[in-house]
Design an enzyme around this catalytic site. Structure first.
Site, PDB file in Angstrom:
ATOM      1  N   HIS A  68      -5.559  -3.316  -3.046  1.00  0.00           N
ATOM      2  CA  HIS A  68      -5.247  -2.367  -4.123  1.00  0.00           C
ATOM      3  C   HIS A  68      -5.192  -3.023  -5.500  1.00  0.00           C
ATOM      4  CE1 HIS A  68      -4.427   0.680  -1.099  1.00  0.00           C
ATOM      5  NE2 HIS A  68      -3.807  -0.265  -0.428  1.00  0.00           N
ATOM      6  N   LYS A 124     -12.172   0.833  -1.988  1.00  0.00           N
ATOM      7  CA  LYS A 124     -11.136   1.467  -2.817  1.00  0.00           C
ATOM      8  C   LYS A 124     -11.611   1.479  -4.268  1.00  0.00           C
ATOM      9  CE  LYS A 124      -7.853   0.923   0.774  1.00  0.00           C
ATOM     10  NZ  LYS A 124      -7.150  -0.051   1.614  1.00  0.00           N
ATOM     11  N   SER A 182       0.794  -1.223   0.000  1.00  0.00           N
ATOM     12  CA  SER A 182       0.000   0.000   0.000  1.00  0.00           C
ATOM     13  C   SER A 182       0.830   1.279   0.000  1.00  0.00           C
ATOM     14  CB  SER A 182      -0.976  -0.007   1.174  1.00  0.00           C
ATOM     15  OG  SER A 182      -0.309  -0.281   2.380  1.00  0.00           O
TER      16      SER A 182
END
Ligand SMILES: *Cc1c(COP(=O)(O)O)cnc(C)c1O
Length: 388
Positions: A210, A242, A182
């Protein structure tokens, strides 16, 4: 020292080090622009990689879902809070990721706490990458409290991990890693980790916060990116706040593993199920991600444009192929000053300092989104060149 004195002292220490945190209030939805303190800033700070956080169709699905299913779930999943939209979402996530079954949780943090400490107790060994996300580190601490032995290996060091696995007498072994790190944006060598897992009969726990929605065909994530199978000893965690633009998380795995977690994972059991409207919004988001090749093409065009633009800058970009593009400044104060100078010029790019990242590697963490235009990227590049 009494508690009040200690709290005051510690906050004063943070002040003195310039490390006291404060929040910025946004007067706008999450998007390419953020209104803060009456100013409009170009936003390179969010994890909204596909620009879905303020997507009208997803917001509409959430509004419709709230009118149909009410605002709250009323209980935890195992009591009476598991509504039809939750069930439908889990089936769709399972189909999407290729695993037999998936479980949804309210946040990625809770999802990580649900997996490692529940699977690894006494007699188990956990092998974790040194740069894993804080939620995985906390999960590791809980596993330790449950009696597991925990070892951290140097970042992406497959040889070191192999030595640790070879030396471990534990009956249960778990390899735990971020798929996309991250703060660095680099990928874990998942094919090599999978080979080691096979060889040492270990399980592989992957945090794809992610990668989900961004990498692989249809945005199916890091496993798909590497063409790895939905193996029964892999657990795939993905967050839904996200790229998916809403909130929540899932754990996907075998029927056995998921049913075990459903029965045993404390951070799944002892918490109220997310509002059903969130599941309705996520079903819409999942469909958009599935059909989102144009969004991903826009994102990767922006990433390429940024990397080309910053190639010869005095501060190096880390070799990241993902939406997380860290620009290494080095010195803490210099990173903070650069972030502040960008902000004065209408650009929001957060500075990340130790202890979040290793000493001497303070950086700007540039988050690229499909929502950015080519002009947005060019503006950031031009401003950084001017400041260099
Ligand atoms: C953001 C993040 C999480 C936590 O997910 P939330 O849904 O925000 O709680 C977990 N792991 C990684 C790698 C993350 O970046």
């Amino acid at each position: 020292m009494n508690l009040e004195d200690r709290l005051n002292t510690e906050l004063a220490e943070l002040d003195a080090l310039g490390l006291r945190r404060r929040r910025r209030v946004l007067d706008s939805p999450c998007g390419r622009l953020a209104t803060v303190d009456g100013r409009e800033l170009l936003n390179f700070a969010s994890n909204d990689y596909l620009g879905l956080a303020a997507n009208r169709d997803i917001a509409q699905a959430m509004a419709d879902g709230a009118l149909l299913w009410g605002a709250g779930s009323g209980a935890s999943h195992l009591v009476s809070g598991h509504l039809a939209p939750h069930e439908a979402l889990e089936s769709e996530i399972a189909a999407f990721t290729g695993f037999p079954r998936a479980l949804t949780l309210s946040t990625g943090y809770l999802a990580n706490l649900a997996v490692t400490p529940t699977l690894a107790g006494r007699g188990a060994a956990v092998f974790a990458d040194k740069l894993n996300h804080a939620s995985l580190i906390d999960a590791m601490q809980l596993a330790k409290a449950n009696g597991a032995e925990v070892q951290r290996y140097p970042h992406n060091d497959v040889a070191a991990l192999e030595r640790l696995l070879a030396a471990s007498p534990a009956g249960t072994k778990l390899i735990v890693t971020d798929a996309v790190f991250s703060m660095d944006g680099d990928l874990a060598p998942l094919p090599l980790l999978f080979q080691l897992a096979e060889r040492f009969n270990a399980w592989l726990v992957i945090d794809d916060a992610h990668g989900f929605g961004v990498l692989g065909p249809h945005g199916r994530g890091s496993l798909a990116h590497f063409n790895l199978p939905a193996h029964p000893r892999i657990l795939l965690m993905g967050t839904l706040g996200k790229a998916a633009g809403v909130g929540g998380a899932f754990v996907a795995g075998s029927e056995l593993a998921i049913d075990y977690l459903l029965n045993k994972a404390r951070s799944y059991i002892f918490t109220t199920a997310a509002p059903p409207a969130v599941a309705c919004a996520l079903r819409r988001s999942l469909a958009i991600i599935d059909a989102g090749e144009a969004l991903r093409a826009a994102l990767f065009a922006n990433i390429g444009r940024l990397r080309d633009g910053l190639a010869a800058l005095r501060w190096p970009l880390l070799p990241s192929l993902t939406a997380i593009q860290p620009l290494i400044v080095g010195d803490n104060a210099a990173a903070v000053a650069l972030s502040a100078a960008l902000r004065e010029r209408g650009l929001w790019v957060p500075a990340i300092r130790p202890p979040t990242v290793p000493k001497g590697t303070a950086r700007l963490r540039i988050s690229v989104s499909a929502a950015h235009t080519a002009d947005d990227i060019d503006r950031l590049v031009a401003t950084l060149k001017e400041l260099a």
